[in-house]
Design an enzyme around this catalytic site. Structure first.
Site, PDB file in Angstrom:
ATOM      1  N   GLU A 293      41.522  32.033  29.947  1.00 32.04           N
ATOM      2  CA  GLU A 293      41.039  31.005  30.873  1.00 32.04           C
ATOM      3  C   GLU A 293      39.706  30.488  30.376  1.00 32.04           C
ATOM      4  OE1 GLU A 293      42.619  32.314  35.286  1.00 32.04           O
ATOM      5  OE2 GLU A 293      40.458  32.244  34.985  1.00 32.04           O
TER       6      GLU A 293
ATOM      7  N   ARG B 221      48.090  40.783  49.946  1.00 28.22           N
ATOM      8  CA  ARG B 221      47.824  41.982  50.754  1.00 28.22           C
ATOM      9  C   ARG B 221      46.658  41.697  51.691  1.00 28.22           C
ATOM     10  NH1 ARG B 221      42.913  43.356  48.241  1.00 28.22           N
ATOM     11  NH2 ARG B 221      42.888  42.761  46.053  1.00 28.22           N
TER      12      ARG B 221
HETATM   13  P1  ADP Z   1      39.448  42.245  47.490  1.00 29.59           P
HETATM   14  O1  ADP Z   1      39.930  41.043  46.759  1.00 29.59           O
HETATM   15  O2  ADP Z   1      40.222  42.630  48.681  1.00 29.59           O
HETATM   16  O3  ADP Z   1      38.007  42.201  47.676  1.00 29.59           O
HETATM   17  P2  ADP Z   1      39.092  44.169  45.427  1.00 29.59           P
HETATM   18  O4  ADP Z   1      39.247  43.419  44.148  1.00 29.59           O
HETATM   19  O5  ADP Z   1      37.766  44.633  45.837  1.00 29.59           O
HETATM   20  O6  ADP Z   1      39.819  43.381  46.552  1.00 29.59           O
HETATM   21  O7  ADP Z   1      40.076  45.389  45.389  1.00 29.59           O
HETATM   22  C1  ADP Z   1      40.217  46.274  46.455  1.00 29.59           C
HETATM   23  C2  ADP Z   1      40.646  47.573  45.894  1.00 29.59           C
HETATM   24  O8  ADP Z   1      41.906  47.444  45.295  1.00 29.59           O
HETATM   25  C3  ADP Z   1      39.745  48.115  44.803  1.00 29.59           C
HETATM   26  O9  ADP Z   1      39.813  49.495  44.897  1.00 29.59           O
HETATM   27  C4  ADP Z   1      40.410  47.643  43.535  1.00 29.59           C
HETATM   28  O10 ADP Z   1      40.050  48.463  42.448  1.00 29.59           O
HETATM   29  C5  ADP Z   1      41.848  47.796  43.927  1.00 29.59           C
HETATM   30  N1  ADP Z   1      42.745  46.879  43.238  1.00 29.59           N
HETATM   31  C6  ADP Z   1      42.750  45.544  43.324  1.00 29.59           C
HETATM   32  N2  ADP Z   1      43.754  45.025  42.599  1.00 29.59           N
HETATM   33  C7  ADP Z   1      44.416  46.066  42.055  1.00 29.59           C
HETATM   34  C8  ADP Z   1      45.560  46.185  41.205  1.00 29.59           C
HETATM   35  N3  ADP Z   1      46.235  45.128  40.772  1.00 29.59           N
HETATM   36  N4  ADP Z   1      45.940  47.433  40.851  1.00 29.59           N
HETATM   37  C9  ADP Z   1      45.266  48.494  41.292  1.00 29.59           C
HETATM   38  N5  ADP Z   1      44.200  48.446  42.094  1.00 29.59           N
HETATM   39  C10 ADP Z   1      43.779  47.261  42.462  1.00 29.59           C
HETATM   40  P1  ADP Z   2      40.610  40.227  40.074  1.00 27.77           P
HETATM   41  O1  ADP Z   2      42.089  40.306  40.068  1.00 27.77           O
HETATM   42  O2  ADP Z   2      39.971  41.296  39.321  1.00 27.77           O
HETATM   43  O3  ADP Z   2      40.077  40.007  41.454  1.00 27.77           O
HETATM   44  P2  ADP Z   2      40.008  37.385  39.615  1.00 27.77           P
HETATM   45  O4  ADP Z   2      40.804  36.496  38.751  1.00 27.77           O
HETATM   46  O5  ADP Z   2      40.141  37.199  41.076  1.00 27.77           O
HETATM   47  O6  ADP Z   2      40.310  38.893  39.228  1.00 27.77           O
HETATM   48  O7  ADP Z   2      38.477  37.235  39.214  1.00 27.77           O
HETATM   49  C1  ADP Z   2      37.480  38.046  39.762  1.00 27.77           C
HETATM   50  C2  ADP Z   2      36.118  37.403  39.547  1.00 27.77           C
HETATM   51  O8  ADP Z   2      35.857  37.198  38.160  1.00 27.77           O
HETATM   52  C3  ADP Z   2      35.969  36.025  40.161  1.00 27.77           C
HETATM   53  O9  ADP Z   2      35.576  36.081  41.498  1.00 27.77           O
HETATM   54  C4  ADP Z   2      34.902  35.396  39.284  1.00 27.77           C
HETATM   55  O10 ADP Z   2      33.627  35.829  39.662  1.00 27.77           O
HETATM   56  C5  ADP Z   2      35.198  35.982  37.927  1.00 27.77           C
HETATM   57  N1  ADP Z   2      36.076  35.091  37.153  1.00 27.77           N
HETATM   58  C6  ADP Z   2      37.406  35.181  37.011  1.00 27.77           C
HETATM   59  N2  ADP Z   2      37.886  34.207  36.214  1.00 27.77           N
HETATM   60  C7  ADP Z   2      36.829  33.468  35.845  1.00 27.77           C
HETATM   61  C8  ADP Z   2      36.652  32.317  35.009  1.00 27.77           C
HETATM   62  N3  ADP Z   2      37.679  31.744  34.403  1.00 27.77           N
HETATM   63  N4  ADP Z   2      35.399  31.831  34.849  1.00 27.77           N
HETATM   64  C9  ADP Z   2      34.345  32.413  35.441  1.00 27.77           C
HETATM   65  N5  ADP Z   2      34.443  33.500  36.233  1.00 27.77           N
HETATM   66  C10 ADP Z   2      35.657  34.023  36.429  1.00 27.77           C
END
Ligand code: ADP
Ligand code: ADP
Ligand code: MG
Length: 487
Positions: free
Chosen positions: A201, A293
């Site tokens: 990305e 979720r």
């Molecule tokens: P939210 O988007 O609800 O803020 P987080 O990214 O903080 O979620 O994730 C909540 C919890 O779920 C954390 O413990 C994170 O490590 C876990 N988690 C999120 N996505 C996954 C995944 N695809 N597989 C395993 N654990 C996950």
């Molecule tokens: P996760 O599954 O770990 O939650 P996300 O795709 O939701 O992953 O991204 C988590 C965070 O990482 C975003 O809230 C943002 O801060 C950063 N991020 C993800 N993709 C980008 C991007 N293309 N450019 C800048 N920041 C990014």
């Protein structure tokens, strides 16, 4: 339509308690599962019944589908609520439950596959005319990834299709860095997920993270409950969330909520879900991913909407129509959440025993916590201990309420980030709403909380203060967080 009379909660900590509380209010029997480590945990005590599902490591307990199905059958549960993390986004788990005659409180497996896979979700968004972060829509091998990255233009982000929790994400600033970043991303992804697909990305500089909560029923009705801004992050993981987002104009709010509803509809989504977007510097919202979720920060929305999202999830899973129409949703005031993690000021997880705990209370304050005095914070699980959520009639009021709530929160025995949260809330830029996902990296660098030193001194003073006969010595302490920041 199938009435749910008992629910097994396949999780631990604050989220297990949160779901169990709603079960109790709905007169639903709540069944807990626990690892050997958690046998004395609050969620086990609050439940009506509980089953041990294995040794402490999550892979041998909370992630063991067979053990959970077995507990569900033994207990006669009608349904399973997965919380967040663990098995919550596992489509196979939803299918196995269904095969065993159990209701999964979440979306259908097909919608989880369509939207939980980040590449598939990007494709669906593009097909629905919704802007996604520029990049690839196919998984890549190292060589083709490099040429894709060149095409997208540096800096880029490497991301895992099946990822979550910030895992496998790598910022690559230039082509020289590409190979080593790709290798390290790939090895992290392989050890964290079954799925090792990586995509590229464009890295959006200084974006703001804004997401939309949706609810969908099996009749195809979809509503949104407004947005949450989650730009205060470390390691791409949220720490503080608020609603409404100060970054959105009325038109942008309209656009982003409309996109969220379109996406939920085109994936024939059901139950509660969140569509995440990042806003570029010019304010364009790009679709990022969908979380299929209940989310950690859902209470922020509940406070503004006056809706119990878990109750809605259960009603939807029973086959009921949504209890509200979009026009029935009234979002009022301002809500903020601080996630209290067991971690030090370098954001490294911290372990220990909670020797002392005082939680704030009062009007507009909600504490969703998984800890209590005497409990041990282990290395096995997520370091999230507690969530502090406040509501205020304005942002100013909510910020003041949160600052004061943080002042009266006392957790001793383990390093935690309440001081950091207080620091953020007091920061001029946060107060002015001028922050993005780079805020902590830019402004918190070099600052630290000398936890061990301060904690030990505070433990000693509190214990002395609370000794019989010494009560007259206890007096109001100044805001303790301010004195802990060392520049
Ligand atoms: P939210 O988007 O609800 O803020 P987080 O990214 O903080 O979620 O994730 C909540 C919890 O779920 C954390 O413990 C994170 O490590 C876990 N988690 C999120 N996505 C996954 C995944 N695809 N597989 C395993 N654990 C996950
Ligand atoms: P996760 O599954 O770990 O939650 P996300 O795709 O939701 O992953 O991204 C988590 C965070 O990482 C975003 O809230 C943002 O801060 C950063 N991020 C993800 N993709 C980008 C991007 N293309 N450019 C800048 N920041 C990014
Ligand atoms: Mg995300």
């Amino acid at each position: 339509m199938r009435r749910i009379r008992s629910i097994l909660v396949a999780n631990r900590g604050e989220i297990a308690l949160r779901v169990i509380r709603t079960c109790k209010e709905m007169n639903i029997r709540a069944i807990a599962v626990y690892s050997e480590f958690d046998s004395g945990s609050p969620h086990v005590r609050l439940a009506d019944e509980s089953y041990c599902i294995g040794p402490p490591p999550a892979l041998q307990s909370y992630l063991r589908m067979e053990a959970i199905v077995e507990a569900a059958k033994k207990s006669g549960a009608d349904a399973v609520h997965p919380g967040y993390g663990f098995l919550s986004e596992n489509a196979k788990f939803a299918e196995i439950l269904e095969k065993n005659g159990l209701i999964f409180i979440g979306p259908p497996a097909a919608a989880m596959r369509a939207m939980g896979d980040k590449i598939a979700a990007r494709k669906l968004a593009l097909a629905s005319g919704i802007p996604v972060v520029p990049g690839t829509t196919e998984p890549l091998e190292s060589i083709s990834a490099k040429s894709a990255a060149r095409k997208v233009g540096y800096p880029v982000m490497l991301k895992a299709a099946g990822g979550g929790g910030g895992k496998g994400m790598r910022l690559v600033r230039s082509e020289e860095e590409f190979d080593s970043c790709f290798r390290s991303s790939q090895s992290e992804v392989r050890s964290a997920f079954d799925d090792d697909r990586i995509y590229v990305e464009k890295y959006i500089e200084k974006p703001r993270h804004v997401e939309v909560q949706v609810l969908a029923d099996s009749e195809g009705n979809v509503i949104h409950l407004g947005e949450r801004e989650c730009s205060v992050q470390r390691r791409h993981q949220k720490i503080i969330e608020e609603s409404p987002s100060v970054a959105l104009s009325g038109d942008q709010r309209e656009q982003i909520t409309r996109s969220a509803i379109t996406l939920a509809r085109s994936s024939t989504y059901r139950n509660a879900g969140t569509l995440e977007f990042i806003l570029g510097e010019d304010g364009t919202p790009y679709f990022l991913e969908m979380n299929t979720r209940l989310q950690v920060e859902h209470p922020v929305t509940e406070m503004r909407a006056g809706i119990d999202i878990v109750r809605e999830q259960i009603r939807i899973a029973e086959g009921n129509r949504l209890s509200l129409k979009q026009s029935d949703v009234h979002l009022t005031g301002h809500a903020i959440e601080c996630r209290i993690y067991a971690e030090d000021s370098s954001f490294l997880p911290s372990t220990g025993t909670i020797v002392h705990l005082t939680t704030p209370g009062g009007f507009g304050i909600r504490v969703d916590s998984g800890i209590e005095q005497g409990i041990e914070i282990p290395t096995h699980y997520d370091p999230l201990m507690s969530k502090l959520i406040v509501w205020g009639s304005s942002r100013e009021e909510a910020v003041a309420r949160m600052t004061s709530a943080l002042d009266s929160l006392e957790i001793l025995g383990v390093a935690h980030n309440a001081g950091l949260c207080h620091w953020v809330l007091s920061h001029k830029l946060f107060r002015e709403g001028k922050y993005d996902t780079g805020f902590l990296d830019e402004h918190f660098k070099g600052l630290s909380f000398p936890e061990d030193m301060v904690q030990n001194a505070v433990i000693a003073s509190i214990l002395t203060e609370r000794m019989p006969g010494n009560r007259q010595n206890s007096h109001r302490r100044p805001s303790k967080w301010k004195s802990q920041i060392r520049e």
